[in-house]
Design a protein around this motif. Structure first.
Motif, mmCIF file in Angstrom:
data_model
loop_
_atom_site.group_PDB
_atom_site.id
_atom_site.type_symbol
_atom_site.label_atom_id
_atom_site.label_comp_id
_atom_site.label_asym_id
_atom_site.label_seq_id
_atom_site.Cartn_x
_atom_site.Cartn_y
_atom_site.Cartn_z
ATOM 1 N N PRO A 90 0.824 -1.206 0.000
ATOM 2 C CA PRO A 90 0.000 0.000 0.000
ATOM 3 C C PRO A 90 0.857 1.254 0.000
ATOM 4 C CG PRO A 90 -0.047 -1.091 2.145
ATOM 5 C CD PRO A 90 0.616 -2.036 1.196
ATOM 6 N N VAL A 91 0.388 2.273 -0.693
ATOM 7 C CA VAL A 91 1.119 3.537 -0.764
ATOM 8 C C VAL A 91 0.782 4.367 0.465
ATOM 9 C CG1 VAL A 91 1.486 5.645 -2.077
ATOM 10 C CG2 VAL A 91 1.101 3.467 -3.274
ATOM 11 N N ALA A 92 1.820 4.810 1.169
ATOM 12 C CA ALA A 92 1.602 5.590 2.382
ATOM 13 C C ALA A 92 1.414 7.060 2.054
ATOM 14 C CB ALA A 92 2.789 5.414 3.327
ATOM 15 N N SER A 93 0.436 7.671 2.689
ATOM 16 C CA SER A 93 0.251 9.114 2.548
ATOM 17 C C SER A 93 1.324 9.822 3.361
ATOM 18 C CB SER A 93 -1.128 9.529 3.053
ATOM 19 O OG SER A 93 -2.140 8.863 2.329
ATOM 20 N N PRO A 94 1.816 10.949 2.881
ATOM 21 C CA PRO A 94 2.833 11.672 3.655
ATOM 22 C C PRO A 94 2.255 12.176 4.971
ATOM 23 C CG PRO A 94 2.045 12.991 1.809
ATOM 24 C CD PRO A 94 1.476 11.629 1.619
ATOM 25 N N ARG A 105 14.876 1.581 8.607
ATOM 26 C CA ARG A 105 13.923 1.411 7.504
ATOM 27 C C ARG A 105 13.195 0.086 7.670
ATOM 28 N NH1 ARG A 105 12.911 4.063 2.958
ATOM 29 N NH2 ARG A 105 11.966 2.968 1.204
ATOM 30 N N ASN A 106 11.886 0.138 7.509
ATOM 31 C CA ASN A 106 11.040 -1.039 7.629
ATOM 32 C C ASN A 106 10.882 -1.686 6.257
ATOM 33 O OD1 ASN A 106 9.172 -2.971 8.313
ATOM 34 N ND2 ASN A 106 7.504 -1.542 8.694
ATOM 35 N N GLU A 107 11.378 -2.907 6.123
ATOM 36 C CA GLU A 107 11.294 -3.602 4.832
ATOM 37 C C GLU A 107 9.927 -4.228 4.592
ATOM 38 O OE1 GLU A 107 14.659 -6.118 3.825
ATOM 39 O OE2 GLU A 107 15.759 -5.263 5.519
ATOM 40 N N VAL A 108 9.115 -4.371 5.629
ATOM 41 C CA VAL A 108 7.814 -5.037 5.509
ATOM 42 C C VAL A 108 6.718 -3.987 5.689
ATOM 43 C CG1 VAL A 108 6.407 -6.983 6.286
ATOM 44 C CG2 VAL A 108 8.887 -7.084 6.501
ATOM 45 N N THR A 109 6.536 -3.166 4.677
ATOM 46 C CA THR A 109 5.589 -2.053 4.792
ATOM 47 C C THR A 109 4.138 -2.481 4.610
ATOM 48 O OG1 THR A 109 5.933 -1.541 2.456
ATOM 49 C CG2 THR A 109 7.287 -0.344 4.056
ATOM 50 N N TRP A 110 3.899 -3.683 4.084
ATOM 51 C CA TRP A 110 2.523 -4.129 3.831
ATOM 52 C C TRP A 110 1.890 -4.799 5.050
ATOM 53 C CZ3 TRP A 110 6.930 -6.211 1.685
ATOM 54 C CH2 TRP A 110 7.279 -7.493 2.102
ATOM 55 N N LEU A 111 2.638 -4.944 6.131
ATOM 56 C CA LEU A 111 2.149 -5.678 7.296
ATOM 57 C C LEU A 111 0.912 -5.020 7.902
ATOM 58 C CD1 LEU A 111 2.992 -8.126 9.105
ATOM 59 C CD2 LEU A 111 3.994 -6.433 10.655
ATOM 60 N N GLN A 112 -0.064 -5.830 8.257
ATOM 61 C CA GLN A 112 -1.240 -5.396 8.999
ATOM 62 C C GLN A 112 -1.362 -6.242 10.263
ATOM 63 O OE1 GLN A 112 -4.309 -5.913 5.891
ATOM 64 N NE2 GLN A 112 -4.729 -3.717 6.083
ATOM 65 N N PRO A 242 3.603 1.565 9.791
ATOM 66 C CA PRO A 242 3.298 0.949 8.493
ATOM 67 C C PRO A 242 2.020 1.534 7.903
ATOM 68 C CG PRO A 242 3.830 -0.703 10.160
ATOM 69 C CD PRO A 242 3.691 0.593 10.879
ATOM 70 N N PRO A 243 1.961 1.802 6.591
ATOM 71 C CA PRO A 243 2.894 1.345 5.557
ATOM 72 C C PRO A 243 4.056 2.291 5.248
ATOM 73 C CG PRO A 243 0.977 2.298 4.519
ATOM 74 C CD PRO A 243 0.737 2.382 5.998
ATOM 75 N N THR A 244 4.320 3.313 6.075
ATOM 76 C CA THR A 244 5.498 4.137 5.824
ATOM 77 C C THR A 244 6.743 3.328 6.166
ATOM 78 O OG1 THR A 244 5.489 5.067 8.062
ATOM 79 C CG2 THR A 244 4.230 6.244 6.382
ATOM 80 N N PRO A 245 7.830 3.487 5.434
ATOM 81 C CA PRO A 245 9.015 2.663 5.660
ATOM 82 C C PRO A 245 9.897 3.147 6.806
ATOM 83 C CG PRO A 245 9.373 4.087 3.773
ATOM 84 C CD PRO A 245 7.950 4.310 4.214
ATOM 85 N N ARG A 309 8.745 -4.392 30.013
ATOM 86 C CA ARG A 309 8.876 -3.153 29.258
ATOM 87 C C ARG A 309 8.235 -3.319 27.880
ATOM 88 N NH1 ARG A 309 9.809 -1.321 33.439
ATOM 89 N NH2 ARG A 309 11.519 0.046 34.152
ATOM 90 N N ILE A 310 8.153 -2.192 27.153
ATOM 91 C CA ILE A 310 7.623 -2.184 25.792
ATOM 92 C C ILE A 310 8.790 -2.112 24.821
ATOM 93 C CG2 ILE A 310 6.194 -0.921 24.133
ATOM 94 C CD1 ILE A 310 4.636 0.186 26.573
ATOM 95 N N ARG A 311 8.859 -3.059 23.909
ATOM 96 C CA ARG A 311 9.981 -3.095 22.964
ATOM 97 C C ARG A 311 9.646 -2.430 21.639
ATOM 98 N NH1 ARG A 311 12.933 -7.185 19.596
ATOM 99 N NH2 ARG A 311 15.126 -6.573 19.757
ATOM 100 N N ALA A 312 8.375 -2.376 21.269
ATOM 101 C CA ALA A 312 8.000 -1.752 19.995
ATOM 102 C C ALA A 312 6.633 -1.113 20.108
ATOM 103 C CB ALA A 312 8.003 -2.782 18.864
ATOM 104 N N VAL A 313 6.509 0.047 19.468
ATOM 105 C CA VAL A 313 5.229 0.744 19.327
ATOM 106 C C VAL A 313 4.990 0.891 17.835
ATOM 107 C CG1 VAL A 313 3.906 2.833 19.808
ATOM 108 C CG2 VAL A 313 5.618 2.022 21.470
ATOM 109 N N GLU A 314 3.963 0.215 17.329
ATOM 110 C CA GLU A 314 3.677 0.254 15.896
ATOM 111 C C GLU A 314 2.263 0.794 15.691
ATOM 112 O OE1 GLU A 314 5.565 -3.254 13.649
ATOM 113 O OE2 GLU A 314 5.397 -3.982 15.718
ATOM 114 N N ARG A 315 2.201 1.919 14.977
ATOM 115 C CA ARG A 315 0.900 2.499 14.659
ATOM 116 C C ARG A 315 0.582 2.173 13.206
ATOM 117 N NH1 ARG A 315 -0.439 8.891 14.040
ATOM 118 N NH2 ARG A 315 -2.446 8.640 12.994
ATOM 119 N N PHE A 316 -0.418 1.338 13.022
ATOM 120 C CA PHE A 316 -0.813 0.908 11.687
ATOM 121 C C PHE A 316 -1.845 1.881 11.140
ATOM 122 C CE2 PHE A 316 0.811 -2.829 13.788
ATOM 123 C CZ PHE A 316 1.554 -3.456 12.794
#
Length: 335
Positions: A90-94, A105-112, A242-245, A309-316
């Motif tokens: 998916p194309v990420a909006s700026p 850089r995130n190589e797996v930008t399509w992850l949901q 995601p989907p921003t790299p 603790r929290i190791r990752a925060v991912e906002r999809f």
């Protein structure tokens, strides 16, 4: 599976076909998700699998179980999708504000993410006795991300053998190789996956640590308390959208990103509504102009926990249908 139902399905009886196949739909969706990393794609591939099974049911001889036959179709549909050059992330909006320069850089930008509500609908998800990855471990975001880093056939073989526990002979047949070659495929896949996964084991879902970290994160994040958020993170934590790299790795980079977001947000109000995804704490992310106006969905935040603790925060930004997470598109001001 009854012979009568199969006979009726072979003769073109759609209700009989659904009687045979529908019990497997939920687990097939999870299977496709593991290989593809996308809930949207998994939904599409299950539909394709059922259409192909309906088309081929007249020739189904019953040498394998209905479940195995469906998994064979679904696996090959997934491998074709992975190879399809037309399949694009998916194309990420700026971002609506100037973000600091990322240091990763995130190589797996399509992850949901995958809603826990869908995991609960799997009637017969028990793996075979030789499965290596079971339960929560086999749906965590780190595991799914690691699968996306593998060549497609390696990912499919590992899921079929090490997650679902299908016998080696059946797995080799499903992916079109011999049992000897399968051993090599699995060795390479396991080694790559183990390198990708790291960190301490997460606390059990619903445990005091799980609940406390989730509560404290939500309170600090909604209040704009950046120090309070950072206090909960591991030293090697990362933040991504995601989907921003772009990925922000380490506390210094995360702090810089959070300050940029807080400056843009200004008087806007952030609301986090708890849910769960991939067996992990998650929140619907909502933005409102102020406390008197409705808040509109702006994605889903998933936390990866490591020890206490929290190791990752991912906002999809595109998490799929919100109703799967029991979330609304809009919250009224009184929420």
């Amino acid at each position: 599976m009854t012979e009568t139902a199969l006979d009726r399905a072979r003769a073109g009886d759609e209700p009989a076909f659904r009687e045979l196949t529908e019990p497997h739909r939920s687990e097939l969706r999870l299977h496709c998700y593991r290989i593809l990393g996308s809930l949207d794609d998994a939904e599409d591939l299950v539909q394709e699998t059922m259409a192909a099974a309906w088309k081929g049911i007249a020739g189904f001889e019953g040498r394998a179980s209905m479940r195995t036959w469906l998994y064979r179709i679904a696996t090959n549909r997934c491998l074709n999708a992975k190879r399809d050059a037309a399949r694009r992330a998916p194309v990420a909006s700026p971002a609506p504000y100037r973000v600091p320069e990322a240091n990763g850089r995130n190589e797996v930008t399509w992850l949901q993410p995958y809603p826990d509500t869908l995991l609960q609908r799997i009637a017969d998800g028990a793996p075979g006795p030789e499965a290596r990855y079971v339960g929560r471990e086999a749906v965590e975001l780190a595991f799914i991300t690691g699968l996306q880093m593998l060549p497609p056939r390696q990912a499919a073989a590992l899921v079929l053998r090490d997650v679902l526990g299908f016998p080696s002979a059946e797995v080799a047949d499903m992916i079109g190789t011999g049992e000897t070659a399968l051993k090599g495929v699995l060795q390479r896949a396991r080694a790559s996956l183990d390198k990708h996964r790291a960190g301490e084991a997460p606390p059990p879902p619903g445990s005091d640590i799980d609940r406390d970290l989730s509560r404290r994160f939500a309170a600090a994040f909604c209040a704009g308390d950046i120090d309070g958020v950072v206090e909960l993170l591991t030293d090697d934590a990362w933040l991504s959208m995601p989907p921003t790299p772009e990925t922000y790795r380490g506390l210094e980079a995360i702090v810089e990103f959070l300050h940029a977001g807080a400056a843009w947000r200004g008087g806007h109000v952030v609301r986090l509504v708890p849910t769960r995804a991939n067996g992990q704490p998650a929140f619907g992310y909502y933005l409102a102009e102020n406390n008197r106006t409705p808040a509109h969905s702006a994605g889903l935040v998933v936390l990866t926990l490591s020890g206490d603790r929290i190791r990752a925060v991912e906002r999809f930004l595109s998490p799929g249908p919100l109703h799967h997470y029991r979330l609304e598109e809009t919250l009224d001001a009184a929420h």
